[in-house]
Scaffold this motif. Structure first.
Motif, PDB file in Angstrom:
ATOM      1  N   GLY A  83       0.819  -1.195   0.000  1.00 14.89           N
ATOM      2  CA  GLY A  83       0.000   0.000   0.000  1.00 14.89           C
ATOM      3  C   GLY A  83       0.857   1.250   0.000  1.00 14.89           C
ATOM      4  N   ILE A  84       0.404   2.282   0.715  1.00 14.55           N
ATOM      5  CA  ILE A  84       1.110   3.561   0.778  1.00 14.55           C
ATOM      6  C   ILE A  84       2.071   3.541   1.960  1.00 14.55           C
ATOM      7  N   ASP A  85       3.274   4.088   1.753  1.00 11.56           N
ATOM      8  CA  ASP A  85       4.278   4.146   2.814  1.00 11.56           C
ATOM      9  C   ASP A  85       3.841   5.092   3.935  1.00 11.56           C
ATOM     10  N   LEU A  86       4.601   5.072   5.029  1.00 12.55           N
ATOM     11  CA  LEU A  86       4.363   5.991   6.139  1.00 12.55           C
ATOM     12  C   LEU A  86       4.354   7.435   5.648  1.00 12.55           C
ATOM     13  N   HIS A  87       3.374   8.209   6.103  1.00 10.63           N
ATOM     14  CA  HIS A  87       3.321   9.621   5.742  1.00 10.63           C
ATOM     15  C   HIS A  87       2.301  10.327   6.629  1.00 10.63           C
TER      16      HIS A  87
ATOM     17  N   PHE B 219      -1.114   5.780  13.464  1.00 13.66           N
ATOM     18  CA  PHE B 219      -0.298   5.817  14.677  1.00 13.66           C
ATOM     19  C   PHE B 219      -0.680   7.000  15.560  1.00 13.66           C
ATOM     20  N   ASP B 220      -0.425   6.842  16.856  1.00 15.53           N
ATOM     21  CA  ASP B 220      -0.623   7.970  17.774  1.00 15.53           C
ATOM     22  C   ASP B 220       0.339   9.107  17.452  1.00 15.53           C
ATOM     23  N   ALA B 221       1.506   8.761  16.915  1.00 19.07           N
ATOM     24  CA  ALA B 221       2.521   9.768  16.601  1.00 19.07           C
ATOM     25  C   ALA B 221       2.020  10.713  15.515  1.00 19.07           C
ATOM     26  N   SER B 222       2.321  11.995  15.692  1.00 21.93           N
ATOM     27  CA  SER B 222       1.922  13.019  14.730  1.00 21.93           C
ATOM     28  C   SER B 222       3.127  13.834  14.304  1.00 21.93           C
ATOM     29  N   VAL B 223       3.004  14.445  13.140  1.00 22.02           N
ATOM     30  CA  VAL B 223       3.999  15.401  12.665  1.00 22.02           C
ATOM     31  C   VAL B 223       3.505  16.790  13.031  1.00 22.02           C
ATOM     32  N   ASP B 224       4.354  17.590  13.633  1.00 22.73           N
ATOM     33  CA  ASP B 224       3.965  18.952  14.008  1.00 22.73           C
ATOM     34  C   ASP B 224       3.666  19.745  12.741  1.00 22.73           C
ATOM     35  N   GLU B 225       2.396  20.133  12.596  1.00 31.79           N
ATOM     36  CA  GLU B 225       2.009  20.835  11.366  1.00 31.79           C
ATOM     37  C   GLU B 225       2.678  22.192  11.241  1.00 31.79           C
ATOM     38  N   ARG B 226       3.260  22.697  12.345  1.00 29.99           N
ATOM     39  CA  ARG B 226       3.943  23.991  12.301  1.00 29.99           C
ATOM     40  C   ARG B 226       5.413  23.855  11.934  1.00 29.99           C
ATOM     41  N   SER B 227       5.886  22.604  11.803  1.00 33.08           N
ATOM     42  CA  SER B 227       7.299  22.366  11.521  1.00 33.08           C
ATOM     43  C   SER B 227       7.644  22.779  10.092  1.00 33.08           C
ATOM     44  N   SER B 228       8.815  23.385   9.929  1.00 34.99           N
ATOM     45  CA  SER B 228       9.263  23.797   8.595  1.00 34.99           C
ATOM     46  C   SER B 228       9.586  22.597   7.716  1.00 34.99           C
ATOM     47  N   SER B 229       9.786  21.429   8.336  1.00 37.86           N
ATOM     48  CA  SER B 229      10.123  20.227   7.566  1.00 37.86           C
ATOM     49  C   SER B 229       8.901  19.361   7.289  1.00 37.86           C
ATOM     50  N   PHE B 230       7.695  19.903   7.511  1.00 37.64           N
ATOM     51  CA  PHE B 230       6.487  19.088   7.352  1.00 37.64           C
ATOM     52  C   PHE B 230       6.401  18.480   5.953  1.00 37.64           C
TER      53      PHE B 230
ATOM     54  N   THR C 205      14.469   7.334   2.222  1.00 37.67           N
ATOM     55  CA  THR C 205      15.081   6.756   3.419  1.00 37.67           C
ATOM     56  C   THR C 205      15.068   7.723   4.588  1.00 37.67           C
ATOM     57  N   SER C 206      15.422   8.996   4.347  1.00 35.61           N
ATOM     58  CA  SER C 206      15.471   9.967   5.445  1.00 35.61           C
ATOM     59  C   SER C 206      14.083  10.219   6.012  1.00 35.61           C
ATOM     60  N   ARG C 207      13.068  10.261   5.141  1.00 32.88           N
ATOM     61  CA  ARG C 207      11.702  10.470   5.624  1.00 32.88           C
ATOM     62  C   ARG C 207      11.246   9.281   6.461  1.00 32.88           C
ATOM     63  N   GLU C 208      11.477   8.064   5.942  1.00 34.44           N
ATOM     64  CA  GLU C 208      11.068   6.870   6.676  1.00 34.44           C
ATOM     65  C   GLU C 208      11.751   6.811   8.038  1.00 34.44           C
ATOM     66  N   SER C 209      13.022   7.188   8.073  1.00 36.37           N
ATOM     67  CA  SER C 209      13.764   7.167   9.333  1.00 36.37           C
ATOM     68  C   SER C 209      13.190   8.173  10.324  1.00 36.37           C
ATOM     69  N   ALA C 210      12.881   9.382   9.837  1.00 38.24           N
ATOM     70  CA  ALA C 210      12.331  10.417  10.716  1.00 38.24           C
ATOM     71  C   ALA C 210      10.954  10.019  11.238  1.00 38.24           C
ATOM     72  N   LEU C 211      10.119   9.458  10.366  1.00 37.25           N
ATOM     73  CA  LEU C 211       8.786   9.041  10.789  1.00 37.25           C
ATOM     74  C   LEU C 211       8.864   7.864  11.759  1.00 37.25           C
ATOM     75  N   SER C 212       9.754   6.924  11.479  1.00 38.16           N
ATOM     76  CA  SER C 212       9.912   5.771  12.371  1.00 38.16           C
ATOM     77  C   SER C 212      10.371   6.208  13.755  1.00 38.16           C
ATOM     78  N   GLU C 213      11.214   7.242  13.800  1.00 33.93           N
ATOM     79  CA  GLU C 213      11.672   7.761  15.089  1.00 33.93           C
ATOM     80  C   GLU C 213      10.504   8.349  15.876  1.00 33.93           C
ATOM     81  N   LEU C 214       9.627   9.095  15.204  1.00 28.63           N
ATOM     82  CA  LEU C 214       8.452   9.655  15.875  1.00 28.63           C
ATOM     83  C   LEU C 214       7.534   8.545  16.383  1.00 28.63           C
ATOM     84  N   ILE C 215       7.362   7.513  15.578  1.00 23.71           N
ATOM     85  CA  ILE C 215       6.510   6.385  15.976  1.00 23.71           C
ATOM     86  C   ILE C 215       7.110   5.659  17.175  1.00 23.71           C
TER      87      ILE C 215
END
Length: 521
Positions: free
Chosen positions: A389-393, A422-433, A443-453
């Motif tokens: 399906g669709i990757d983490l996002h 997931f309970d984990a969220s990305v801060d919508e105010r973040s400049s890297s959203f 790879t860098s996105r998956e790593s960052a999202l996995s860290e939040l999770i």
């Protein structure tokens, strides 16, 4: 909105480099030391030299791509229009360039412009306000505008490429450059940028044409021409790593009347009765993760305590039938991914029935949707037999409404095929959203999202697939598709999900205030 640097004929590279340095300093992205300035100058020189060394036709293709990038990504309509007009002035008899200009001009009346002060005001602590209250008809008008745009841009040519565009071909514009792009970001276009196409995309399109022919929904001559062109490319084009084909110039000529074209769009009108079932007939659940302290959500209402709302039997029987026919039979699936196809506003996924459903959702879910505009609607159709399906996002919106329309009978495992939120969220105010909402695996996105999770203990709500099930959650929550196991039985059995994205990121209903209050602050 990202910033941009324009290079125009006659501009001083040194002055542009200094302006770029000043911009980087202003946003805290670096200094402006001599070495940095020299590097920027060398990059700009290489960019200009590279552009000047390609053919006039290739320059025209790049100009179109840049124009659409300015238009759709930056909402810089006047600047974008200059690119289209300049290209058309060079080749005034080009029907393709005229269609591109006409499509852009049509869409300019629908989209908000960059820097517009009449859309939103932001106040303290994330509060926001509509400067002008949205019109009741705004949502329907947006759908109508996108539909008109796609009708203009993706209309089927009346002649072969060599007959319709002889001047541009003589100027060495590559044949793959004549196919209108269905992507919001032109850099996501495999055809326009690379001259490649996914093999599964052509296979899907050929199967769909065969179905339309058998149902007598398109002319037999159109169907036979398209099937012959697709068969030729599928049988002889070079295979490239990643599931791509590299069609030859001759192949692109044969595909010109059919690829990324509105050969058939199934009627999907508004219904005289409600599209959503009565409230008493809906099966509604509010699900939460098993975390000791589930994450809260600024979306408020029933989502405030970190829940995910699941509604079964959302659409009436007539609405579901009409929506399925529209999604399954229309030739509007122009967005290509490794194992699925996409459709959205930018490809003509914008029928009156979809507008009616969106309007009724706002009434049903008023707690979290209030008067939020519909930021986008899109659909994904998965490759026959694919288990991916669709990757983490996370999505750049306020609230997601995800709807599944494929029959349960083709889902071979009723415990899968849905969503993991997931309970984990990305801060919508973040400049890297924006990093967390890009196309394809990174790879860098998956790593960052996995860290939040991981920080949230991987707590999640898992919702298995069911036809006519809607899943509603805060768009900032990280989510991904469950493993898929759908029966491989033709183009009408593929898993299709439809996503309605309400509001810009961060525009949650509890934070909405009157414009006068925000301005007074």
């Amino acid at each position: 909105m990202p910033s941009r640097i324009h290079i125009r004929a006659g501009d001083s590279i040194a002055a542009l480099a200094e302006a770029t340095c000043r911009h980087l300093q202003s946003v805290g992205a670096g200094g402006c030391q001599l070495r940095e300035l020299t590097d920027i100058q060398e990059s700009l020189h290489a960019l200009v030299e590279g552009f000047n060394n390609i053919s006039l036709g290739e320059q025209t293709l790049k100009q179109l791509q840049f124009g659409w990038d300015l238009f759709l990504t930056y909402r810089a309509f006047e600047e974008a229009r200059l690119h289209f007009i300049t290209a058309l002035a060079r080749f005034p008899t080009s029907r393709y360039l005229l269609r591109e200009l006409a499509a852009a001009s049509t869409l300019a009346f629908v989209l908000p412009r960059s820097g517009d002060a009449n859309v939103l005001h932001w106040g303290a602590n994330g509060t926001w306000a509509h400067v002008t209250p949205p019109k009741v008809s705004a949502l329907a008008e947006a759908f109508d505008g996108w539909e008109t745009y796609s009708t203009v841009r993706f209309q089927q040519p009346l002649m072969f490429l060599s007959e319709e565009e002889p001047e541009l071909l003589r100027a060495h514009m590559p044949p793959h450059g004549f196919f209108p792009c269905g992507e919001i970001r032109t850099t996501d276009s495999n055809v326009g940028i690379l001259g490649l196409v996914y093999e599964h995309r052509l296979q899907h399109d050929m199967e769909l044409i065969q179905v339309l022919r058998d149902l007598k929904l398109i002319q037999a001559s159109t169907a036979e021409g398209a099937i012959a062109a697709y068969s030729r490319v599928l049988g002889s084009a070079e295979h490239v790593d990643g599931g791509f084909l590299r069609p030859t110039h001759e192949h692109w000529h044969s595909l010109y009347p059919f690829h990324n074209r509105r050969l058939y769009v199934h009627p999907s009108p508004r219904l005289s009765l409600p599209a959503l079932n009565p409230y008493a007939e809906l099966d509604i659940q509010l699900l939460r993760s098993q975390a000791p302290t589930p994450a809260s959500s600024r979306a408020g209402g029933f989502l405030a305590t970190g829940g995910v709302l699941v509604i079964d039997h959302l659409l009436s029987g007539d609405a579901l039938m009409h929506l399925r026919d529209f999604a399954e039979l229309s030739t509007i699936w122009y967005q290509e991914r490794p194992h699925y196809l996409g459709a959205g506003f930018s490809t003509g996924f914008s029928s009156p029935l979809l507008a009616q459903i969106a309007e009724e959702l706002q009434g049903l879910l008023a707690d979290v949707l209030c008067d939020l505009p519909l930021a986008n609607v899109w659909a994904f159709k998965y490759e026959d037999g694919s288990d991916m399906g669709i990757d983490l996002h996370a999505d750049a919106a306020a609230v997601n409404v995800n709807l599944w329309i494929t029959p349960n009978t083709v889902n071979l495992d009723n415990a899968t095929g849905g969503l993991v939120i997931f309970d984990a969220s990305v801060d919508e105010r973040s400049s890297s959203f924006e990093l967390f909402n890009q196309v394809g695996f990174d790879t860098s996105r998956e790593s960052a999202l996995s860290e939040l999770i991981s920080r949230s203990g991987s707590a999640n709500v898992t919702v298995p697939y069911r036809q006519n099930r809607a899943v509603i959650f805060d768009s900032a929550r990280i989510h991904t598709t469950q493993r898929l196991d759908f029966k491989k039985s033709g183009v009408r059995s593929r898993r299709i999900n439809i996503t309605f994205l309400f509001g810009a990121k961060g525009t949650y209903c509890p934070l909405r205030r009157a414009a006068t209050v925000v301005l007074d602050e």
